[in-house]
Motif scaffolding. Structure first.
Motif, mmCIF file in Angstrom:
data_model
loop_
_atom_site.group_PDB
_atom_site.id
_atom_site.type_symbol
_atom_site.label_atom_id
_atom_site.label_comp_id
_atom_site.label_asym_id
_atom_site.label_seq_id
_atom_site.Cartn_x
_atom_site.Cartn_y
_atom_site.Cartn_z
ATOM 1 N N GLN A 22 49.440 79.060 45.995
ATOM 2 C CA GLN A 22 50.102 77.833 46.200
ATOM 3 C C GLN A 22 50.083 76.890 45.112
ATOM 4 O O GLN A 22 49.205 76.965 44.214
ATOM 5 C CB GLN A 22 49.575 77.091 47.567
ATOM 6 N N ARG A 23 51.206 76.227 44.567
ATOM 7 C CA ARG A 23 51.285 75.379 43.329
ATOM 8 C C ARG A 23 50.347 74.214 44.012
ATOM 9 O O ARG A 23 50.159 73.911 45.115
ATOM 10 C CB ARG A 23 52.454 74.716 43.427
ATOM 11 N N ASN A 24 49.571 73.782 42.910
ATOM 12 C CA ASN A 24 48.484 72.790 43.089
ATOM 13 C C ASN A 24 48.993 71.378 42.624
ATOM 14 O O ASN A 24 49.074 71.261 41.558
ATOM 15 C CB ASN A 24 47.103 73.423 42.419
ATOM 16 N N ILE A 25 48.998 70.478 43.584
ATOM 17 C CA ILE A 25 49.340 69.207 43.415
ATOM 18 C C ILE A 25 48.470 68.333 42.475
ATOM 19 O O ILE A 25 48.851 67.440 41.810
ATOM 20 C CB ILE A 25 49.862 68.327 44.571
ATOM 21 N N HIS A 26 47.050 68.816 42.611
ATOM 22 C CA HIS A 26 45.982 68.219 42.021
ATOM 23 C C HIS A 26 46.289 68.315 40.307
ATOM 24 O O HIS A 26 46.198 67.466 39.806
ATOM 25 C CB HIS A 26 44.778 69.000 42.098
ATOM 26 N N HIS A 44 43.886 72.573 46.019
ATOM 27 C CA HIS A 44 43.070 73.552 46.211
ATOM 28 C C HIS A 44 41.865 73.102 47.300
ATOM 29 O O HIS A 44 41.663 73.828 48.281
ATOM 30 C CB HIS A 44 42.343 74.044 45.149
ATOM 31 N N LEU A 45 41.599 71.958 47.216
ATOM 32 C CA LEU A 45 40.665 71.333 48.118
ATOM 33 C C LEU A 45 41.132 71.035 49.358
ATOM 34 O O LEU A 45 40.640 71.473 50.448
ATOM 35 C CB LEU A 45 40.001 69.935 47.661
ATOM 36 N N GLY A 96 48.517 76.664 37.054
ATOM 37 C CA GLY A 96 48.990 75.387 37.789
ATOM 38 C C GLY A 96 49.124 76.030 39.356
ATOM 39 O O GLY A 96 49.384 74.939 40.249
ATOM 40 N N GLN A 97 48.818 77.334 39.829
ATOM 41 C CA GLN A 97 48.753 77.593 41.152
ATOM 42 C C GLN A 97 47.350 78.012 41.721
ATOM 43 O O GLN A 97 46.539 78.643 40.739
ATOM 44 C CB GLN A 97 49.711 78.550 41.408
ATOM 45 N N PHE A 98 46.842 77.795 42.458
ATOM 46 C CA PHE A 98 45.590 78.232 43.194
ATOM 47 C C PHE A 98 45.537 79.397 44.051
ATOM 48 O O PHE A 98 46.748 79.625 44.578
ATOM 49 C CB PHE A 98 44.770 76.915 44.011
#
Length: 108
Positions: A22-26, A44-45, A96-98
């Motif tokens: 998934q793309r990681n908003i963090h 990721h969290l 940029g994705q986890f």
């Protein structure tokens, strides 16, 4: 998301794995919303928390794995992709994705 994870847990065999990317908003908070399918902001969290809450055991979590998007001016030749995947230190620069790998816990 809770319904999806509940159903995945139901249909997986004991010790079955669920792999999510998934793309990681963090790491890309501005770019995250540039895609029409972004409804639920996930890092990721937060994804790890959702999987654990659903009853999965998270085996591996890579916060930065592949680039945020496949839209790029860089060539995507198979050899370059293989080299990228074989060299994890570059993931921290370009990722940029986890990726999350979770397992359904076997009931004894």
């Amino acid at each position: 998301m809770d319904d999806v994870l509940k159903e995945a847990l139901r249909v997986l065999k004991p010790n079955g794995r669920y792999v999510a990317m998934q793309r990681n908003i963090h790491y890309e908070p501005g770019k995250y919303w540039d895609y029409y399918d972004r409804v639920l902001p996930l890092s990721h969290l937060s994804c790890k928390e959702a999987f654990e809450k659903a009853g999965f055991m998270v085996e591996e979590l890579i916060p930065k794995f592949v680039p945020f998007s496949t839209s790029s001016r860089l060539p995507q030749w198979p050899i370059l992709v293989r080299l990228y995947l074989a060299f994890p230190p570059i993931w921290n620069l370009l990722g940029g994705q986890f990726v999350l790998i979770a397992r359904k816990i076997a009931n004894d």
